[in-house]
Each structure stands twice: as structure tokens, then as C-alpha cells.
Scaffold this motif. Sequence first.
Motif, PDB file in Angstrom:
ATOM      1  N   SER A   1       0.851  -1.190   0.000  1.00 41.62           N
ATOM      2  CA  SER A   1       0.000   0.000   0.000  1.00 41.62           C
ATOM      3  C   SER A   1       0.890   1.244   0.000  1.00 41.62           C
ATOM      4  N   THR A   2       0.350   2.322  -0.508  1.00 48.07           N
ATOM      5  CA  THR A   2       1.108   3.569  -0.592  1.00 48.07           C
ATOM      6  C   THR A   2       1.320   4.131   0.805  1.00 48.07           C
ATOM      7  N   ALA A   3       2.540   4.427   1.087  1.00 49.46           N
ATOM      8  CA  ALA A   3       2.871   4.974   2.399  1.00 49.46           C
ATOM      9  C   ALA A   3       2.585   6.470   2.405  1.00 49.46           C
ATOM     10  N   LYS A   4       2.489   7.041   3.573  1.00 51.52           N
ATOM     11  CA  LYS A   4       2.265   8.477   3.710  1.00 51.52           C
ATOM     12  C   LYS A   4       3.428   9.247   3.103  1.00 51.52           C
ATOM     13  N   ARG A   5       4.602   8.679   3.210  1.00 56.22           N
ATOM     14  CA  ARG A   5       5.791   9.335   2.656  1.00 56.22           C
ATOM     15  C   ARG A   5       5.669   9.467   1.138  1.00 56.22           C
ATOM     16  N   ASP A   6       5.207   8.417   0.449  1.00 55.69           N
ATOM     17  CA  ASP A   6       5.035   8.463  -1.008  1.00 55.69           C
ATOM     18  C   ASP A   6       3.972   9.485  -1.405  1.00 55.69           C
TER      19      ASP A   6
END
Length: 123
Positions: free
Chosen positions: A10-15
Motif C-alpha cells: 500500500s502507498t505509504a504516507k511518505r510516497d
Amino acid sequence: MEKKVFVVRSTAKRDAAIGAVAAVLVLALLAYAVVSMSRGVSGKGLTGKITAKHFTPQPEQQITLGHGGLRERRLDGEYRFEVHVEPGHQDYTVWVDKSVYDSRNVGDSFYFLRPPNAASPAR
């Protein structure tokens, strides 16, 4: 035959933050480009009063070859104004289109872009 299953993290907050910052930078670059392009035009215009209108008949036919095929255009001649600009007490010769020529009269105020050789106006 066995199906291969790909697992995507899943897409991380950083990405997501990197994507948002990149989008803001691209929009800022576009805004800067628009502002810097319009900056070159401002301040290059002059406003003066039309002191004379001249029409020189030179009938000609222009034929151009382009995307839409052959195009024919008939020109009646050359339309120009003599415009007196007050701050420097200079007269300029301004070539215009027929529609502009017909819409203006002697004594009207007229705005035009400063010619490249503005140091030597028409006399």
C-alpha cells in the motif's frame, strides 16, 4: 497451470507527501512561466492621439499554401496611422489592419506596442 499473484504494498504516507510536493512544484513552475512571459509585454506600449489616417492603394492578391490547402486573400492596400505621443512629443507611423483603420478616427486615443527602434520615430 498455477496463477502468479503479485502483492503490491500500500502507498505509504511518505510516497503521498512526495507526490503532493512534486505536484506543487510543477504548478509553481507553470505559474512562474506565465508571469515571466507576461512581464516582457508590460511597459512596452505607447498611447497617443491619431493625427492622420493614410491609405495607400496597392491592390494585391496573396495566395498561401497551408494545412487547409490553398487560401486566397485580397488586400486593398496599406493602412496606417500617424500617432502623436505626448510624453516625448514624438510622432509614430503605425501600420494597422483595415478593421482597426475603419474603427478609429483622427483625434481618437490609440494604444500600440513600442516599435523596436523607438529611438528613431517617424517625422
